[in-house]
Design an enzyme around this catalytic site. Structure first.
Site, PDB file in Angstrom:
ATOM      1  N   CYS A 107      -2.165   9.230   2.591  1.00 58.49           N
ATOM      2  CA  CYS A 107      -1.705   8.687   1.311  1.00 58.49           C
ATOM      3  C   CYS A 107      -2.687   8.951   0.180  1.00 58.49           C
ATOM      4  O   CYS A 107      -2.282   8.995  -0.989  1.00 58.49           O
ATOM      5  CB  CYS A 107      -1.435   7.190   1.436  1.00 58.49           C
ATOM      6  SG  CYS A 107      -2.862   6.221   1.968  1.00 58.49           S
ATOM      7  N   GLU A 130       0.871  -1.174   0.000  1.00 58.37           N
ATOM      8  CA  GLU A 130       0.000   0.000   0.000  1.00 58.37           C
ATOM      9  C   GLU A 130       0.910   1.226   0.000  1.00 58.37           C
ATOM     10  O   GLU A 130       1.485   1.585   1.037  1.00 58.37           O
ATOM     11  CB  GLU A 130      -0.916  -0.015   1.226  1.00 58.37           C
ATOM     12  CG  GLU A 130      -1.915  -1.160   1.233  1.00 58.37           C
ATOM     13  CD  GLU A 130      -2.964  -1.061   0.146  1.00 58.37           C
ATOM     14  OE1 GLU A 130      -3.114   0.046  -0.428  1.00 58.37           O
ATOM     15  OE2 GLU A 130      -3.631  -2.061  -0.140  1.00 58.37           O
TER      16      GLU A 130
END
Length: 458
Positions: A246, A212
């Site tokens: 993010c 990720e």
């Protein structure tokens, strides 16, 4: 903690997994229930730790860290029995008499490496999937959020046996020691640079990974967008956690005809959220460390500051800042910002934006604001990205029915909801053949067998 201690942890977890204890649905549900109880018991300490590390308010800590975890655990508890069921699938006529199934099998001993920006959420969320799938878990939290790492270690050690679920604290040398072990699965959240190191180390044991990562996630505001609402949702998505998210909108493309209107609206909503003096706002999140703070500071010299721009070195805070007159060649456009600075660029044709984005690395998220459904579909289908929203930001993360993950440089694999269970499960295919008869044409020999096989398989 040294190499021998780490090896001991991994070996004990492997012994437990091989005993079969984690396979039972009742065991898994008990562990998920324990996990939720642990978070509830330590909720006050968690708030305190997140305040120490990132200056998060209780509201922001709950909405971005704890609340999500409670929802994920409840969702897993509700659906786990169905997820674990043996899945019967169709069998072709060439396999007459047989039955086909898919077993959901845990990988085994798993390593979860968590980042600093959501130090509780991104450590525990993957663990929920690992527990649900029947694995054992080692979590390596970030060394940059020491208070949260410490409370995470304390509460896991007091709740679970280390041979099943444990936390290993430490710096990058400890991370390296961990990566040298033989794991059955590695789940990493962090930068693309470190993700490549993780993948390289995992390849030595052919260990499967989920990465990720991040990237420069754009927000596109078209001329027919509801500008005030778009501005509100963009600044909320950008400045939550001081931009250290993010999937935060990294920059904005706005149609030239509505640019000034958008800038005015974004400034208005930023003041509404954080006040006229955000550096004095006791609940505005700080930058994680001096090095990151200095890096972000260099971006403030680019373009034209139309809102914010002030900093506080002692408190490591940067005002929510909007930059105009930015070009694609500026330094701020060469890497993920990961801070409360929002560059704005203009466009006149959505086709130009699509062409430009197709030439860049695939972002983790993309957000399109506009009312025309044909253009919405055009953007969603022609640009590759991990996931995103139409007329919103961040919200796709909170839907457990949607997979969350990157593509290309922004990562591989996905999780949340059932996708977390699937990520930590091997789909094992099993065919059960009949012994009541044996079809002769499957074996070599004879013109009839050849004719029948060609008829069935062409």
């Amino acid at each position: 903690m040294g190499k021998i201690e780490i090896e001991t942890i991994v070996n004990r977890q492997r012994s437990l997994f091989q005993s079969g204890e984690t396979l039972d649905v009742t065991f898994r549900k008990q562990q998920l229930t324990l996990l939720k109880g642990m978070l509830e018991k330590y909720e006050g300490e968690i708030y305190h730790a997140l305040k120490n590390d990132l200056n998060k308010s209780e509201y922001e800590a709950f909405t971005t860290e704890l609340g999500f975890l409670y929802s994920e655990i409840d969702f897993a508890l509700k659906h786990l029995t169905d997820w674990m069921k043996l899945e019967k699938v169709a069998t072709p006529i060439t396999h007459k008499g047989s039955k086909s199934f898919i077993h959901k099998e845990p990988y085994g001993v798993t390593l979860i490496m968590a980042p600093w920006n959501y130090p509780l959420h991104l450590a525990i969320a993957p663990a929920i999937g690992a527990i649900a799938a029947g694995n054992t878990i080692v979590v390596k939290p970030s060394e940059f959020t020491q208070s949260t790492s410490a409370i995470l270690s304390e509460m896991v050690q007091s709740t679970f046996d280390a041979s099943y679920f444990t936390v290993v604290e430490g710096d990058k040398e400890i991370s390296q020691e961990l990566l040298e072990q033989r794991w059955d699965y590695i789940f990493f959240t962090g930068s693309s640079y470190v993700g490549k190191i993780v993948m390289e180390q995992a390849s030595k044991h052919l260990t499967p990974v989920t990465l990720e990562l991040g990237g420069k996630s754009p927000a596109i505001v078209d001329k027919d967008a509801k500008i005030d609402l778009a501005a509100k949702r963009i600044v909320w998505g950008k400045f939550t956690n001081a931009g250290q998210t993010c999937v935060a909108p990294d920059y904005v493309y706005v149609h030239e005809k509505v640019k000034l209107k958008l800038l005015r609206a974004m400034k208005k909503h930023t003041r509404s959220f954080y006040g006229k003096k955000p550096l004095e706002n006791p609940n505005f999140v700080q930058i994680i460390g001096k090095e990151h703070f200095n890096r972000l500071n260099t971006f403030l010299t680019e373009g034209e500051v139309v809102h914010g721009g002030c900093t506080n070195d002692e408190k490591l805070r940067i005002e929510p800042t909007i930059l105009d007159k930015i070009s694609g060649n500026d330094a701020i456009m060469q890497e993920e910002i990961f801070g409360p600075i929002l560059p704005v660029m203009t466009f006149s044709s959505i086709d130009d934006v699509i062409l430009e984005l197709k030439q860049k690395d695939k972002p983790l998220a993309l957000y399109y604001f506009g009312e025309n459904e044909e253009k919405q579909q055009q953007v969603m289908t022609r640009i590759s990205f991990g996931g995103g929203c139409i007329n919103d930001t961040l919200y796709h993360l909170a839907n457990p029915h949607l997979p969350f993950g990157g593509v290309g440089n922004s990562g591989m694999g996905a999780y949340h909801g059932k996708y977390s269970f699937d990520t930590f499960s091997h789909q094992k295919s099993v065919l059960k053949q009949t012994t009541k008869f044996d079809i002769p044409f499957r074996y070599p020999g004879g013109k009839l067998a050849k004719a029948v096989v060609k008829r069935l398989m062409k």
